[in-house]
Design an enzyme around this catalytic site. Structure first.
Site, short mmCIF file in Angstrom:
data_model
loop_
_atom_site.label_atom_id
_atom_site.label_comp_id
_atom_site.label_asym_id
_atom_site.label_seq_id
_atom_site.Cartn_x
_atom_site.Cartn_y
_atom_site.Cartn_z
N HIS A 82 0.89 -1.34 0.01
CA HIS A 82 -0.02 0.07 -0.11
C HIS A 82 1.02 1.26 -0.03
O HIS A 82 1.88 1.42 0.69
CB HIS A 82 -0.89 -0.13 1.18
CG HIS A 82 -1.90 1.00 1.28
ND1 HIS A 82 -3.22 0.94 0.48
CD2 HIS A 82 -1.80 2.33 1.64
CE1 HIS A 82 -3.63 2.30 0.89
NE2 HIS A 82 -2.86 2.90 1.41
N ASP A 161 -14.21 3.45 7.25
CA ASP A 161 -13.03 4.26 6.67
C ASP A 161 -13.48 4.96 5.79
O ASP A 161 -12.96 6.24 5.35
CB ASP A 161 -11.90 3.35 6.38
CG ASP A 161 -10.81 4.32 5.83
OD1 ASP A 161 -10.33 5.14 6.49
OD2 ASP A 161 -10.40 4.05 4.58
N ARG A 168 -13.04 13.50 6.28
CA ARG A 168 -11.61 13.91 6.58
C ARG A 168 -11.13 15.06 5.56
O ARG A 168 -10.75 15.99 5.59
CB ARG A 168 -10.79 13.04 7.02
CG ARG A 168 -11.01 12.39 8.30
CD ARG A 168 -10.02 11.18 8.24
NE ARG A 168 -8.62 11.58 8.24
CZ ARG A 168 -7.63 10.19 7.77
NH1 ARG A 168 -8.17 9.00 7.50
NH2 ARG A 168 -6.51 10.72 7.57
N SER A 183 -6.68 4.42 9.15
CA SER A 183 -7.52 4.37 8.03
C SER A 183 -6.92 3.37 7.05
O SER A 183 -7.52 2.46 6.64
CB SER A 183 -7.60 5.70 7.06
OG SER A 183 -7.53 5.74 5.86
N LYS A 187 -8.24 -0.90 6.27
CA LYS A 187 -8.38 -1.60 5.15
C LYS A 187 -7.38 -2.80 4.70
O LYS A 187 -7.87 -3.76 4.25
CB LYS A 187 -8.24 -0.58 4.06
CG LYS A 187 -9.37 0.38 4.05
CD LYS A 187 -8.95 1.45 2.93
CE LYS A 187 -8.05 2.51 3.15
NZ LYS A 187 -8.07 3.88 2.98
N1 URA Z 1 -4.65 6.82 2.27
C1 URA Z 1 -5.71 6.38 3.17
O1 URA Z 1 -6.17 5.19 2.87
N2 URA Z 1 -6.02 7.00 4.23
C2 URA Z 1 -5.51 8.03 4.76
O2 URA Z 1 -5.82 8.52 5.70
C3 URA Z 1 -4.32 8.54 4.14
C4 URA Z 1 -4.15 8.23 2.81
#
Ligand code: URA
Length: 429
Positions: A82, A161, A168, A183, A187
């Site tokens: 990621h 999220d 956000r 966050s 995931k």
């Molecule tokens: N990417 C994400 O999935 N969440 C965040 O808070 C920032 C970048």
């Protein structure tokens, strides 16, 4: 329990209990906690911070707000990576097939572009016919058969999220280390892979502006993942310059294809070797050095390129129909004086690509797969007045002037030579 009391507590810097965090997150998903209440919590969390325990609780509350992917039907070691977001970041297009060529199982869910940053799913969808939505049965079958499948993030994973991130984005509460960590990790944990490698970007095109901040975020996410029993690694990479030369969906696919065929920009290859080596290390248990070597080999012998073509075909894509950039760009930014490219405001450059149609300003906007920038000279390179710095491609002629002025503002030419940027600041394994 009352939301008001939880907000008061957070405002006064007292630590929230696990139950209070669950109450807030679950209530926001089911609609009993209002947007304004969650916004107040997020702002307080941004300003007052969150303890490690609160961050873990927030991660778990978001992870269990939806389905958990069960990857037990996949034979072999599953691995995911990621990125916290970048400009010109097409590494997944290279890493996913290369890791499958090495023998890992890449069951990957990716996202769309966010703000000034691009998204893998938008890039893949620039290949005509490429399907990014598949049933779980199709997804597992493809991973078992060819070792790799990249699809869009299911809305059923970590729905909390999704809802909180949108809030956000609209309330200036993205740049918080605990909120970003929870966050991303909610995931990734829900997506179920055994090994996770994080690319934590830092610099002018990233949420984390300094390597120190990025290292803190990387360390926190690694701890959360390790506590959940996952094998973790994290790299802190430089986003003070765009990665590679291409920014825009179709042209990034083409640049990734060049790397997979043994060419392409050196910086892009080197970042992929660093990330891919860490990913293969988490699967194979071998040394980082030998894994990086193995990664280079699957690029050099063409097996990663073959795997990419296999993946595209399996997902319905037709590379013979992939677009090409026209010979004549719609606009060009030329160097306005002799000197050295001394700084690139990468976020501004990402925004210029977005203005041309490579990204969305509003969620419902459509993307132009051909809209793009090709950056000819990057930080550290010498330029002469009149050299092309950036070529612009778009069907929206009316956007050229705005994009050119953003690029002009985002690129600094200085008189003194500057060092070429470091690509990878830190590897945490
Ligand atoms: N990417 C994400 O999935 N969440 C965040 O808070 C920032 C970048």
């Amino acid at each position: 329990m009352r939301v008001y009391d939880i907000l008061q507590k957070k405002k006064d810097r007292q630590e929230l209990s696990t139950q209070e965090i669950q109450f807030l997150v679950n209530g926001y998903v089911d609609g009993t906690v209002a947007d304004y209440q969650m916004s107040a919590f997020l702002m307080a969390a941004c300003i007052q911070g969150m303890t490690r325990r609160e961050t873990v609780d927030m991660t778990l509350a978001m992870q269990y707000s939806g389905k958990q992917m069960d990857l037990s039907g996949i034979e072999g070691r599953t691995v995911d990576k990621h990125s916290t977001g970048g400009v010109g970041d097409k590494t997944t297009l290279i890493l996913a097939p290369a890791l499958a060529a090495l023998g890992a199982k890449v069951a990957k869910m990716s996202g769309r572009g966010l703000g000034h940053t691009g998204g893998t799913i938008d890039k893949l969808e620039s290949i005509p016919g490429f399907r990014t939505e598949m049933s779980p049965a199709e997804f597992f079958a493809q991973v078992n058969q060819i070792g790799v499948c990249v699809i869009g993030q299911s809305g059923e994973l970590a729905p909390a999220d999704k809802k909180i991130y949108a809030l956000r984005d609209a309330t200036a509460t993205v740049e918080s280390i605990p909120l970003i960590a929870s966050s991303i990790m909610s995931k990734k944990l829900a997506a179920g892979t055994q090994a996770i490698v994080l690319d934590v970007t830092c610099g002018s095109g990233a949420f984390m502006k300094t390597p120190q901040q990025a290292k803190e975020l990387a360390g926190l996410m690694m701890e959360i993942g390790q506590d959940a029993g996952r094998r973790m690694a994290a790299l802190v990479t430089n986003m003070d310059v765009p990665l590679g030369h291409a920014i825009g969906n179709m042209c990034e696919v083409r640049e990734a294809m060049e790397v997979l065929q043994g060419g392409g920009p050196e910086d892009l290859l080197e970042v992929c070797v660093a990330l891919g080596g860490a990913m293969w290390m988490q699967c194979s248990g071998k040394s980082l050095e030998s894994c990086q070597k193995a990664f280079r080999e699957v690029i050099a012998d063409g097996s990663a390129w073959e795997k990419f073509q296999e993946m595209v075909k399996a997902q319905g894509g037709d590379l013979t129909k992939l677009g090409t950039l026209s010979d004549e760009p719609a606009g060009v930014l030329y160097a306005w004086e002799d000197g050295y490219v001394s700084e690139m405001q990468t976020e501004m450059i990402g925004k210029a690509a977005m203005v041309l149609g490579a990204g969305r300003e509003k969620k419902e906007d459509s993307i132009d797969p051909l809209a793009s920038l090709v950056v000819h000279h990057k930080t550290g390179e010498a330029v002469k007045q009149g050299d092309p710095l950036v070529s612009l491609y778009t069907q929206r002629q009316e956007r050229i002037t705005a994009a050119l002025s953003m690029l002009r503002e985002g690129i600094i030419i200085g008189k003194e030579p500057v060092d070429e940027p470091i690509l990878v600041y830190e590897v945490l394994v």
